[in-house]
Design a protein around this motif. Structure first.
Motif, short mmCIF file in Angstrom:
data_model
loop_
_atom_site.label_atom_id
_atom_site.label_comp_id
_atom_site.label_asym_id
_atom_site.label_seq_id
_atom_site.Cartn_x
_atom_site.Cartn_y
_atom_site.Cartn_z
N ALA A 176 -7.31 6.37 5.91
CA ALA A 176 -6.03 5.97 5.32
C ALA A 176 -5.40 7.14 4.57
O ALA A 176 -4.18 7.38 4.65
CB ALA A 176 -6.22 4.78 4.39
N LEU A 177 -6.23 7.89 3.83
CA LEU A 177 -5.73 9.07 3.12
C LEU A 177 -5.24 10.13 4.12
O LEU A 177 -4.19 10.75 3.92
CB LEU A 177 -6.83 9.64 2.24
CG LEU A 177 -6.47 10.87 1.39
CD1 LEU A 177 -5.33 10.53 0.43
CD2 LEU A 177 -7.69 11.36 0.61
N LEU A 178 -5.99 10.31 5.20
CA LEU A 178 -5.57 11.25 6.24
C LEU A 178 -4.23 10.82 6.84
O LEU A 178 -3.34 11.66 7.06
CB LEU A 178 -6.64 11.32 7.33
CG LEU A 178 -6.29 12.14 8.58
CD1 LEU A 178 -6.16 13.62 8.23
CD2 LEU A 178 -7.35 11.94 9.66
N SER A 179 -4.06 9.53 7.09
CA SER A 179 -2.81 9.02 7.64
C SER A 179 -1.65 9.26 6.68
O SER A 179 -0.54 9.61 7.10
CB SER A 179 -2.93 7.52 7.95
OG SER A 179 -3.95 7.27 8.89
N ALA A 180 -1.92 9.05 5.39
CA ALA A 180 -0.87 9.28 4.39
C ALA A 180 -0.43 10.73 4.38
O ALA A 180 0.77 11.03 4.18
CB ALA A 180 -1.38 8.86 3.01
N VAL A 181 -1.36 11.66 4.61
CA VAL A 181 -1.02 13.09 4.63
C VAL A 181 -0.27 13.44 5.92
O VAL A 181 0.77 14.10 5.89
CB VAL A 181 -2.30 13.94 4.49
CG1 VAL A 181 -1.98 15.42 4.71
CG2 VAL A 181 -2.94 13.72 3.13
N VAL A 182 -0.80 13.00 7.05
CA VAL A 182 -0.19 13.34 8.34
C VAL A 182 1.19 12.71 8.48
O VAL A 182 2.13 13.33 9.01
CB VAL A 182 -1.12 12.88 9.50
CG1 VAL A 182 -0.42 13.05 10.85
CG2 VAL A 182 -2.42 13.67 9.48
N LEU A 183 1.33 11.49 8.00
CA LEU A 183 2.58 10.75 8.17
C LEU A 183 3.42 10.73 6.89
O LEU A 183 4.20 9.80 6.67
CB LEU A 183 2.27 9.32 8.61
CG LEU A 183 1.34 9.16 9.82
CD1 LEU A 183 1.03 7.69 10.06
CD2 LEU A 183 1.96 9.78 11.07
N TRP A 184 3.28 11.75 6.04
CA TRP A 184 3.93 11.71 4.73
C TRP A 184 5.45 11.64 4.84
O TRP A 184 6.12 11.09 3.97
CB TRP A 184 3.51 12.92 3.90
CG TRP A 184 4.02 14.24 4.40
CD1 TRP A 184 3.44 15.04 5.34
CD2 TRP A 184 5.22 14.91 3.99
NE1 TRP A 184 4.20 16.16 5.55
CE2 TRP A 184 5.30 16.12 4.73
CE3 TRP A 184 6.23 14.62 3.07
CZ2 TRP A 184 6.34 17.01 4.59
CZ3 TRP A 184 7.28 15.52 2.93
CH2 TRP A 184 7.33 16.70 3.67
N ARG A 185 6.03 12.18 5.91
CA ARG A 185 7.48 12.13 6.08
C ARG A 185 8.01 10.71 6.28
O ARG A 185 9.21 10.47 6.08
CB ARG A 185 7.89 13.00 7.28
CG ARG A 185 7.72 14.49 7.08
CD ARG A 185 8.14 15.24 8.32
NE ARG A 185 8.03 16.69 8.14
CZ ARG A 185 8.99 17.46 7.64
NH1 ARG A 185 10.14 16.92 7.28
NH2 ARG A 185 8.81 18.76 7.52
N TRP A 186 7.13 9.81 6.68
CA TRP A 186 7.58 8.44 6.95
C TRP A 186 7.73 7.61 5.68
O TRP A 186 8.25 6.50 5.72
CB TRP A 186 6.62 7.75 7.91
CG TRP A 186 6.62 8.37 9.28
CD1 TRP A 186 7.35 9.45 9.69
CD2 TRP A 186 5.84 7.96 10.41
NE1 TRP A 186 7.09 9.73 11.01
CE2 TRP A 186 6.17 8.84 11.48
CE3 TRP A 186 4.91 6.95 10.62
CZ2 TRP A 186 5.59 8.71 12.73
CZ3 TRP A 186 4.33 6.82 11.88
CH2 TRP A 186 4.67 7.70 12.92
#
Length: 295
Positions: A176-186
């Motif tokens: 979830a933390l990885l997703s937050a970093v990768v998709l931070w623009r969203w």
């Protein structure tokens, strides 16, 4: 029957004798306790027939939601996350509940699969992981203080089988933390990423059962016909197939869960699929630390 008698009969049916709630001790008169919601005790509830009927009803209801949820998880990637974030919780199992059910199924299926990626013996930690050098130094430190190598390895491997069942969920917040970093623009909340991670790892557990199980069966068939492959080659081919298939699933899941389109989704899906291998290494290292302490 006269009108007066009919009214008396209806009145007697509407009045229930009072009873004392066994949970909170409050006097009640209806079917449920007004204070805590406890149901009125029924002497027939302790019969085998009533118990069996209630169990069948509960299982049928849960079974219906389970299969509906599994169909959505497999056939419509990201749909469960989108529905849950939108507030539609009744038709499907809760994300954490689904993960725990499939976690149980995963470990029950291990005898059929033959091997797995979450219960890692000490020998693998010491020789086949990116952190193996550090792991060896930590084990040497334990051996220098009087621990016996054979006893330590046996205790470690036993602890790994036990603790892996509960520690698998550690991959969810890391992903979830990885997703937050990768998709931070969203600009999505961490809770939404966490729900997405729960659904992804629910699928991941099913995926591991199917892929590893099929690879194990294929190796048995090929060996019967005189064809053998080295463990390193099998691991490489399995990892490549896993990366491609998980990237494809994540691409569809991102489109549906986050309602996004565009070619950039391919890059995000590949990044998250590759990141899931890093998350697995983080999990394995945490498992190594806890098992070494328990051994």
């Amino acid at each position: 029957m006269s009108a007066e008698k009919a009214e008396t009969s209806l009145a007697s049916l509407s009045v229930s004798p009072s009873w004392t709630c066994p949970s909170c001790g409050v006097a009640a008169s209806g079917r449920f306790c007004a204070a805590c919601g406890e149901q009125r005790p029924d002497p027939h509830a302790l019969t085998l027939g009533h118990f069996a009927a209630h169990a069948v009803e509960a299982f049928t209801h849960a079974d219906s939601r389970l299969w509906r949820t599994l169909r959505a998880l497999i056939a419509r990637p990201g749909e469960l996350t989108r529905q849950y974030v939108a507030g539609r919780h009744v038709p499907y199992m809760a994300p954490l509940q689904l993960f725990l059910v499939l976690n149980l199924v995963f470990f029950l299926a291990l005898p059929w699969v033959g091997w797995n990626v979450v219960t890692t013996p000490l020998s693998v930690h010491l020789h086949h992981e990116p952190y193996s050098a550090l792991a060896q130094r930590m084990v040497d430190w334990r051996l220098a203080r009087g621990a016996e190598a054979a006893v330590l390895e046996q205790s470690f491997d036993h602890a790994s089988k036990v603790q892996a069942k509960s520690l698998v969920i550690l991959m969810v917040p890391v992903f979830a933390l990885l997703s937050a970093v990768v998709l931070w623009r969203w600009r999505r909340s961490f809770v939404e990423h966490f729900v997405f991670a729960l659904h992804f790892y629910a699928f991941w557990l099913l995926f591991q059962i199917v892929v590893l199980g099929l690879v194990a069966r294929a190796m048995i068939v090929l060996k019967a016909f005189g064809h053998t492959f080295g463990n390193g080659r099998i691991d490489d081919l399995t990892a490549l197939a896993t990366l491609v298939l998980l990237a494809g699933y994540l691409y569809l899941a991102l489109r549906n869960a986050y309602t996004r389109r565009g070619a950039s989704l391919i890059a995000y899906a590949l990044a998250l699929a590759a990141g899931s291998f890093v998350v697995l290494q983080v999990y394995r290292f945490l498992l190594f630390l806890t098992c070494l302490l328990a051994a």
